[in-house]
Design a protein around this motif. Structure first.
Motif, short mmCIF file in Angstrom:
data_model
loop_
_atom_site.label_atom_id
_atom_site.label_comp_id
_atom_site.label_asym_id
_atom_site.label_seq_id
_atom_site.Cartn_x
_atom_site.Cartn_y
_atom_site.Cartn_z
N GLY A 1 -39.79 24.08 14.64
CA GLY A 1 -40.38 24.26 16.59
C GLY A 1 -41.48 25.24 16.90
N LEU A 2 -41.64 25.28 17.93
CA LEU A 2 -42.78 26.17 18.44
C LEU A 2 -41.79 27.48 18.76
CD1 LEU A 2 -45.10 24.95 21.04
CD2 LEU A 2 -45.71 26.32 19.01
N PHE A 3 -41.53 28.41 17.83
CA PHE A 3 -41.67 30.33 18.68
C PHE A 3 -41.50 30.64 20.07
CE2 PHE A 3 -45.42 31.17 17.42
CZ PHE A 3 -45.44 32.45 18.43
N LEU A 4 -42.34 29.75 21.16
CA LEU A 4 -42.50 30.74 22.56
C LEU A 4 -41.55 29.97 23.36
CD1 LEU A 4 -43.50 31.09 24.50
CD2 LEU A 4 -45.46 28.98 24.91
N HIS A 5 -41.17 28.07 22.26
CA HIS A 5 -39.78 27.56 23.27
C HIS A 5 -38.43 28.13 22.81
CE1 HIS A 5 -42.74 24.02 23.76
NE2 HIS A 5 -43.10 24.72 24.29
N ARG A 6 -38.82 28.54 21.91
CA ARG A 6 -36.94 29.57 21.71
C ARG A 6 -37.03 30.46 22.46
NH1 ARG A 6 -38.12 27.69 16.23
NH2 ARG A 6 -39.25 29.65 15.53
N ASP A 7 -38.16 31.21 22.52
CA ASP A 7 -37.96 32.00 22.81
C ASP A 7 -37.73 31.88 24.61
OD1 ASP A 7 -38.81 34.24 20.96
OD2 ASP A 7 -40.62 34.19 21.40
N LEU A 8 -38.64 31.03 24.97
CA LEU A 8 -37.77 30.77 26.68
C LEU A 8 -36.64 31.45 26.81
CD1 LEU A 8 -40.91 28.67 27.51
CD2 LEU A 8 -40.62 30.57 28.86
N LEU A 9 -35.41 29.76 25.94
CA LEU A 9 -34.84 29.54 26.36
C LEU A 9 -33.44 30.21 25.87
CD1 LEU A 9 -34.57 26.30 24.38
CD2 LEU A 9 -33.98 26.52 26.63
N ARG A 10 -34.06 31.69 24.77
CA ARG A 10 -33.45 32.54 24.57
C ARG A 10 -33.71 33.48 26.03
NH1 ARG A 10 -35.94 34.01 20.20
NH2 ARG A 10 -34.43 32.69 18.60
N LEU B 1 -46.53 26.39 7.87
CA LEU B 1 -45.24 25.74 8.35
C LEU B 1 -44.42 26.98 8.91
CD1 LEU B 1 -44.07 22.93 9.02
CD2 LEU B 1 -43.38 23.33 6.59
N THR B 2 -44.38 27.55 7.69
CA THR B 2 -43.20 28.72 7.73
C THR B 2 -43.00 29.21 9.74
OG1 THR B 2 -43.49 29.08 5.07
CG2 THR B 2 -42.32 31.18 6.81
N ARG B 3 -44.15 29.45 10.29
CA ARG B 3 -44.28 30.09 11.38
C ARG B 3 -43.59 29.05 12.40
NH1 ARG B 3 -47.71 33.55 14.70
NH2 ARG B 3 -48.28 32.61 16.71
N PHE B 4 -43.50 28.20 11.61
CA PHE B 4 -42.97 27.14 12.72
C PHE B 4 -40.96 26.78 12.22
CE2 PHE B 4 -47.00 26.08 12.95
CZ PHE B 4 -47.54 25.81 14.16
N ARG B 5 -40.91 27.87 11.40
CA ARG B 5 -39.49 27.09 11.11
C ARG B 5 -38.11 27.69 11.67
NH1 ARG B 5 -39.41 29.03 5.55
NH2 ARG B 5 -38.77 30.81 6.17
N HIS B 6 -37.57 27.70 11.67
CA HIS B 6 -35.98 28.84 12.60
C HIS B 6 -35.91 29.82 11.93
CE1 HIS B 6 -32.33 28.63 14.55
NE2 HIS B 6 -32.10 29.10 15.71
N PRO B 7 -35.45 30.67 12.57
CA PRO B 7 -35.16 32.19 11.49
C PRO B 7 -33.67 31.66 10.76
CG PRO B 7 -35.50 33.04 14.17
CD PRO B 7 -35.30 31.48 14.17
N ASP B 8 -32.49 30.93 11.26
CA ASP B 8 -31.66 30.50 10.33
C ASP B 8 -31.83 29.03 9.28
OD1 ASP B 8 -30.39 32.26 11.93
OD2 ASP B 8 -28.87 30.91 12.89
N ALA B 9 -33.11 28.12 9.22
CA ALA B 9 -33.51 27.46 8.34
C ALA B 9 -33.45 27.55 6.77
CB ALA B 9 -34.36 26.63 9.13
N GLU B 10 -32.99 26.94 5.94
CA GLU B 10 -33.15 27.27 4.67
C GLU B 10 -35.19 26.93 4.67
OE1 GLU B 10 -31.46 28.79 2.65
OE2 GLU B 10 -29.63 29.01 3.78
N PRO B 11 -35.31 27.85 3.82
CA PRO B 11 -37.02 28.05 3.76
C PRO B 11 -37.51 26.94 2.54
CG PRO B 11 -36.33 29.41 2.87
CD PRO B 11 -35.14 29.39 3.60
N GLU B 12 -37.70 25.85 2.91
CA GLU B 12 -37.86 24.14 2.59
C GLU B 12 -38.96 23.56 1.75
OE1 GLU B 12 -37.11 21.15 4.92
OE2 GLU B 12 -34.70 21.26 4.84
N ARG B 13 -40.55 24.40 2.00
CA ARG B 13 -41.65 23.40 1.65
C ARG B 13 -43.24 24.59 1.65
NH1 ARG B 13 -42.90 17.84 4.35
NH2 ARG B 13 -41.85 18.64 6.73
N ASP B 14 -44.17 24.62 1.70
CA ASP B 14 -44.33 25.43 1.67
C ASP B 14 -45.96 24.06 1.88
OD1 ASP B 14 -45.48 28.11 -0.04
OD2 ASP B 14 -43.41 27.91 -0.08
#
Length: 485
Positions: free
Chosen positions: A206-215, A428-441
């Motif tokens: 998802g968008l890191f901006l949205h995560r930042d707003l909630l954080r 796609l990596t840019r949108f990955r949650h910091p705790d999510a496992e890397p899955e694909r390029d």
């Protein structure tokens, strides 16, 4: 008849204190204003009569100061043109701060970032017509502070539109107009925090901006895994302490998959069982191509879902117009939070959007853009099939972006190549949650962003930066066995 000082011309703030004599103080103040750039070259100054009345001086004092500054070269005076700052009078440049502009070659030539429509297609003519009609019909109270929920005209029209187009159960009293999605999410973060919610689950991508707003609202953000069927909502029941979840059910961002019906039901069941809230980001629900429209999740349970929408994809993000449809239990709390911090978008813009929707212009624009974006999507798929058949494209049934799958480990190299080609691109990596496992390029391709004239060049640049097809693994050599049994 005595003339009021309020009718004199241009306002000009001058600090004449600190000098001996009125004329000397006025001249020093004018020199300083020109020297520092506050009065730019060519600026027309007030007449001596107007400035004298404003400063409480004799007119002759101001006229003499002007004349002396003209003689010194600070000002110019011509018949019919008034007194102006001389063109050759350059402002003083700061010796302590040097601003260096970015080299022109460093700016992207092409832009395939996601998140924006083709801004050149904004319906200026129809919007102007709607604005004129809205302004002519606007009641006097439209120019006051008004209801923090926004203009009732827009809320009423939106309730009808969302019910018809997105399957949302909406009442104008439960709709809040916001300055875009970000403000709506910030308000919900504040309300959730006041409700003693501590954890809000967010999708693994998802968008890191949205995560930042909630954080920033003081909330913790546990990661909800995402796969080929959308968010794995069945895992919400096992996430202790989670009081809300932020989701993109119609078109998961950025993977592009719709939430599976069983998982939609699981999310609603979780919210009903726990009293939790689902924050539904319906960011591009109008744009679908190869499938039936997926209705809003809010339609399954209006009392458990906050439906969040915006004009940023359908019209333009610069309008700063969004909305949320709230459960009845939240209306008072959200109004209180918004009334304290912000009184909403421009009332005239709201009235214009209401007229734009009511006249049918919004539907016509969305249908036209749906066809335009579908053509772009088809051109993207065709170009990749021809020039890079080894890559797979997904998430293309709806929306304004596609996901181009890459061989493992090649995403960083593709992004470096894109920068070299002057192509703005996101992995796609840019949108990955910091705790999510890397899955694909993969690359996230925003095909709605370029203008028509730039689209072909952007597509060509994309094809040039994709990694080549991997070499096949060599088959093991088969030796000849000459021994005996």
């Amino acid at each position: 008849m005595t003339e009021s000082w309020a009718t004199f011309g241009t306002d000009l703030h001058l600090d004449t204190s600190g000098s001996t004599g009125l004329r000397a103080g006025l001249m020093d103040a004018l020199r300083e204003a020109v020297r520092t750039g506050r009065l730019a070259p060519g600026t027309r100054l007030p007449s001596s009569r107007s400035l004298a009345a404003d400063l409480g001086m004799a007119r002759n004092t101001v006229a003499d100061a002007y004349a002396e500054l003209v003689a010194e070269g600070w000002l110019t005076a011509r018949q019919g043109s008034g007194t102006r700052v001389a063109r050759r009078a350059e402002p003083r440049r700061s010796a302590t701060r040097v601003v260096r502009t970015r080299p022109a070659g460093a700016r992207p030539v092409h832009n395939l970032r996601s998140g924006s429509p083709d801004l050149a297609t904004f319906p200026r003519t129809e919007w102007l017509k709607a604005a004129r009609r809205a302004l002519a019909a606007a009641p006097h109270d439209a120019f006051g502070y008004g209801d923090p929920r926004g203009r009732v005209e827009l809320r009423t029209v939106l309730a009808d539109y969302l019910a018809r187009a997105r399957g949302v159960h909406a009442d104008p009293e439960r709709i809040m107009i916001c300055a875009g999605f970000a403000q709506a999410l910030k308000l919900m973060g504040d309300v959730l925090r006041k409700r003693r919610v501590r954890d809000v689950a967010v999708e693994a991508y998802g968008l890191f901006l949205h995560r930042d707003l909630l954080r920033d609202a003081g909330l913790r953000l546990p990661c909800l895994p995402v796969d080929g069927f959308g968010a794995r909502t069945g895992e919400l029941a096992g996430m202790r302490g989670v009081g809300a979840v932020l989701m993109t059910p119609a078109h998961q961002f950025p993977t592009g998959v719709p939430l599976h019906p069983d998982r939609r039901a699981a999310a609603v069941d979780w919210a009903r069982a726990t009293g939790g809230l689902i924050l539904e980001d319906d960011y591009d629900g109008e744009f679908r191509y190869d499938r039936q429209p997926v209705g809003a999740l809010q339609g399954l349970d209006p009392e458990s879902v906050v439906h969040l929408g915006t004009t940023s994809k359908s019209l333009a993000p610069g309008l700063r117009l969004g909305w949320m449809v709230m459960p009845e239990r939240l209306v008072g709390e959200v109004c209180e939070a918004k009334g304290v911090s912000d009184w909403s978008s421009s009332a005239l813009d709201q009235l214009t959007l209401a007229e734009f929707i009511a006249s049918g212009a919004y539907d016509r624009h969305v249908r036209a853009m749906r066809l335009r974006y579908r053509r772009r999507r088809d051109q993207l798929v065709a170009a990749l099939a021809e020039r890079a058949p080894h890559v797979r494209v997904s998430g293309i049934a709806a929306g304004l972006h596609a996901v181009v799958e890459l061989p493992p480990g090649t995403e960083p190299a593709a992004l470096r190549a894109a920068a070299w080609q002057g192509l703005a691109l996101e992995g796609l990596t840019r949108f990955r949650h910091p705790d999510a496992e890397p899955e694909r390029d993969a690359l996230v391709i925003g095909y709605g962003t370029p203008t028509d004239s730039a689209w072909a060049g952007a597509l060509d640049a994309l094809c040039r930066v994709l990694p080549p097809e991997p070499e096949p693994e060599p088959e093991p050599e088969v030796g000849t066995w000459t021994g005996t049994a």
